[in-house]
Design an enzyme around this catalytic site. Structure first.
Site, mmCIF file in Angstrom:
data_model
loop_
_atom_site.group_PDB
_atom_site.id
_atom_site.type_symbol
_atom_site.label_atom_id
_atom_site.label_comp_id
_atom_site.label_asym_id
_atom_site.label_seq_id
_atom_site.Cartn_x
_atom_site.Cartn_y
_atom_site.Cartn_z
ATOM 1 N N ASP A 61 0.873 -1.172 0.000
ATOM 2 C CA ASP A 61 0.000 0.000 0.000
ATOM 3 C C ASP A 61 0.916 1.230 0.000
ATOM 4 O O ASP A 61 2.135 1.123 0.151
ATOM 5 C CB ASP A 61 -0.977 -0.015 1.188
ATOM 6 C CG ASP A 61 -2.224 0.832 0.887
ATOM 7 O OD1 ASP A 61 -2.122 1.747 0.056
ATOM 8 O OD2 ASP A 61 -3.289 0.590 1.487
HETATM 9 C C1 BGC Z 1 -5.092 3.167 0.198
HETATM 10 C C2 BGC Z 1 -5.337 2.171 -0.918
HETATM 11 C C3 BGC Z 1 -5.189 2.834 -2.264
HETATM 12 C C4 BGC Z 1 -3.815 3.478 -2.336
HETATM 13 C C5 BGC Z 1 -3.511 4.121 -3.678
HETATM 14 C C6 BGC Z 1 -3.841 4.000 -0.015
HETATM 15 O O1 BGC Z 1 -3.752 5.053 0.871
HETATM 16 O O2 BGC Z 1 -5.036 2.482 1.415
HETATM 17 O O3 BGC Z 1 -6.607 1.601 -0.774
HETATM 18 O O4 BGC Z 1 -5.370 1.904 -3.285
HETATM 19 O O5 BGC Z 1 -3.722 4.469 -1.318
HETATM 20 O O6 BGC Z 1 -4.217 5.266 -3.873
#
Ligand code: BGC
Length: 735
Positions: A289
């Protein structure tokens, strides 16, 4: 995701030609604004350097060049494997550099958060899953795949498969609710919809199931918080949707931010390598993530970037989102013997396989034709967004048949949520356009319904006293009040946990004032999580749970309000009476003292034991009666039979739910577990006998060693219209 022998061969031959640095480049996901796709100001960037989210080196390099040039030169050098963008012009420009100017011409993946629709935004997942219509779930995913791929996005950071049992957690909005079976069905539908239409290159994308794993079990429902649980719990509750998604061929997974029993998911070899890759057989790749590798230093389990990168790579995390830790450290880690080349090769093989499967080597660019394809939303996309919206609505209360309304009734609308276009789309929708959004007021106007409107207040901000006085006056001359209340979009989604999940701001004052007028009040709720609605349930005449339904919200809500559609949605998550009841979910293990009226039982003195609205609950403008429930045992399956009759005077749809409980297992099992459902449509007076077959192989559970057990013994079987209203049969089952 299946590759041909020829494609696999091409992947291997590329790996043979790649330098170590180029291989590591494939493990790097960059984005224009570095962190999670959000724009950040210079001040915020300084803050991020200070708290360690961006390294000083990277910051320095970025200052020396412009951020754009920085990424372009990295791509040219083969140091970027994927990029975050939903802009087709930008992606074509960057793709051209990757394909025509880098040494090996390996195309980029373009990832984006397309969680519940791209341009044609449909309901947030917690709502959409309440349609209990998996075909519809598949169709909406396929629509999002088409629209986004025509904008250059070939990799969705979706579906979100976190089974969420704590309504305080803001991200309950993004997933299919509290049940592992329903979330698994949702997972299968979404993977099929995103990935399976491969005849046309522009019709499919690579899915990225997330957040792997147990992110939703964060302690206290506070986002990013620690997660502690028995291995059996992990297997029985949180892993099933991911297993289902891998079985459907999911192309990738995103590791979650949380630690699981002390080991962050980002560096967790047990969950990533042993379960996801070795046991389930994921053949695509795993991405972190946003910035999560660096956060392992903050967690306090890695000494520095290098250490975090080594731990992550060895645990089986194939791609780094946003930190460039792999890019700047893995070469050295390999020289030092801390990471083997075969670990790197495995990651690259997985990433290249996805690119190959997506056809990017042959067709790397978005054509002008594709870009034009969805410049305006096709009628069938609007219709699909509307169908999923209307079927997601859940009728929670309807006293004295307040609903449906009659067009001749004089209507007062209050609550600013009724008019704000940006509030209907839900958290995590980013590629929508104002011009496509239909609010509740828009729809009432369009349908020629005459109404009065006083905003009075919204979920946050002040209450306008003058408007309240005016609303109270109008109320006395109105036949019905539609109070559009709930949460703003920013109150759910990421980093939106709440300790108090009752209706926020001054909206309760507004509801109380409306109630005082004596005119019937219908609450039309817009929210991204279960709310604590004890007062509303006791005092209002009708409650319509309308969630954040996407661009067609207004049309969907008015269709239900005026009886053009008989509501059929069911709750995918339990609604508590009070916030303090959280976490509260239907499929909980039994205690030795189940909650009851007697004092020394498991309950709250002030909130009791039972929730306000249970999982699977949802009323209709008609009524259904269940009878003649039998369960028979065959060698390999149990056969449920139940008769459902429409006892009202309107045709309607009902979701018939089938549950099971193991009452003599070697570990305490849930008091009920959903095992299947069927959605049926019945005319007034019509009865139908429904059969459901439960394979005995699906009646087991995992123990703390991760072993799946089928134990002979007594079971209870249930059929009904909600998790709390069921008929029951008990039988001894032999496996
Ligand atoms: C979130 C994810 C997301 C990623 C990319 C993160 O902060 O937890 O769900 O896909 O950002 O934007």
């Amino acid at each position: 995701m299946q590759l041909t022998a020829e494609q696999l061969q091409k992947v291997e031959s590329l790996i043979d030609q790649m330098t170590l640095k180029e291989k590591i480049g494939q493990m790097n996901l960059a984005s224009m604004s570095i962190v999670g796709g959000f724009d950040v100001s210079f001040e915020e960037m300084i803050e991020m350097v200070t708290d360690g989210r961006i390294s000083k080196e990277k910051f320095g390099e970025m200052l020396a060049t412009s951020e754009k040039d920085y990424h372009e030169s990295e791509i040219r050098d083969g140091l970027v494997g994927a990029f975050m963008s939903d802009d087709p012009k930008l992606s074509n420009r960057l793709q051209k550099i990757a394909v025509e100017e880098s040494r090996l011409g390996i195309p980029l993946l373009f990832g984006f958060d397309v969680i519940h629709g791209f341009r044609s935004v449909y309901p947030i997942a917690i709502a959409e899953a309440g349609t209990f219509d998996t075909e519809l779930m598949e169709k909406t995913a396929a629509m999002a795949a088409k629209e986004s791929r025509c904008s250059g996005v070939n990799w969705h950071f979706a579906p979100m498969l976190d089974v969420a049992r704590d309504a305080r957690w803001g991200r309950v909005s993004e997933g299919a609710g509290e049940d592992p079976f329903l979330t698994s069905e949702f997972a299968r539908a979404k993977i099929k919809g995103l990935q399976n239409n491969q005849e046309e290159l522009t019709d499919y994308v690579a899915a990225c199931m997330k957040h792997y794993v147990a992110y939703s079990a964060s302690e206290g429902g506070r986002d990013y918080n620690t997660t502690n649980m028995a291995v059996s719990q992990l297997y029985n509750t949180y892993l099933p949707p991911f297993k289902a998604a891998v079985e459907e061929g999911a192309a990738s997974a995103m590791a979650s931010f949380n630690d699981i029993n002390g080991i962050p998911a980002t560096v967790n070899a047990f969950t990533l390598r042993r379960i996801l890759k070795e046991s389930y057989g994921l053949n695509g790749f795993v991405v972190s993530d946003a910035n999560a590798i660096r956060e392992c230093v903050v967690h306090g389990i890695a000494e520095d970037d290098m250490d975090a990168g080594i731990q992550a790579a060895n645990a089986g995390l194939d791609m780094d989102m946003g930190t460039e830790i792999y890019l700047h450290n893995l070469e050295q880690a390999v020289s030092a013997g801390k990471v083997t080349v075969s670990v790197i090769d495995e990651a690259v093989r997985r990433v290249l396989s996805v690119k190959m499967w997506l056809g990017l080597f042959e067709h790397p660019y978005v054509t002008e034709n594709s870009m034009d394809r969805f410049r305006t939303i096709p009628v069938e996309h609007k219709e699909l967004a509307r169908e999923s919206a209307v079927k997601s609505i859940v009728l929670l209360k309807n006293e004295h048949e307040t609903l449906p309304l009659n067009p001749s009734q004089k209507v007062l609308v209050v609550g600013s949520l009724a008019e704000n276009k940006e509030e209907i789309i839900g958290a995590w929708a980013m590629s929508w356009k104002q011009e496509d959004c239909v609010t509740i007021l828009d729809a009432l106007t369009e349908q020629g319904i005459s109404y009065h409107y006083h905003a009075v207040c919204g979920p946050d901000g002040e209450l306008d006293k003058e408007q309240l006085t005016a609303a109270m006056q109008t109320a006395s001359e109105s036949d019905v009040i539609l109070a559009v209340v709930g949460e703003s979009v920013s109150m759910s989604g990421e980093a939106a946990s709440k300790a108090d999940i009752s209706i926020p701001g001054h909206q309760k004052e507004l509801l109380k004032a409306m109630k005082e007028t004596g005119t019937p009040v219908v609450a039309v709720l817009m929210n991204g999580r279960p709310l604590a609605l004890a007062w509303e349930e006791e005092n209002l005449d009708a409650i319509l749970e309308s969630w954040h339904l996407g661009i067609e919200m207004g049309h969907a809500v008015t269709k239900v309000l005026y009886g053009e559609y008989n509501p059929s949605g069911k709750l995918t998550a339990t609604f508590p009476t009070m916030s303090g009841q959280c976490p509260v979910y239907y499929n909980h293990p039994n205690t030795g003292r189940p909650g009851s009226k007697s004092k020394f039982t498991s309950k709250y003195l002030d909130a009791g034991f039972d929730p306000l609205f249970p999982f699977g609950f949802g009323l209709s403008y008609t009524t259904f009666a269940y009878s003649d429930f039998t369960v028979t045992q065959k060698l390999d399956r149990m056969v449920y039979e139940v008769t459902v009759c429409n006892t009202g005077n309107r045709s309607g749809e009902e979701t018939v739910q089938f549950y099971v409980r193991d009452i003599t297992a070697s570990i305490v099992r849930p008091v009920k577990e959903l095992k299947g459902f069927q959605k049926i449509s019945l005319e007034p007076g019509e009865c139908r006998t429904i059969q459901f077959e439960l394979e005995k192989a699906n009646m087991g559970f995992y123990n703390d060693e991760g072993a799946y057990l089928l134990e002979n013994g007594a079971f209870q079987f249930f059929a009904g219209g909600s998790s709390a209203q069921v008929l029951m049969q008990e039988l001894r089952v032999e496996f």
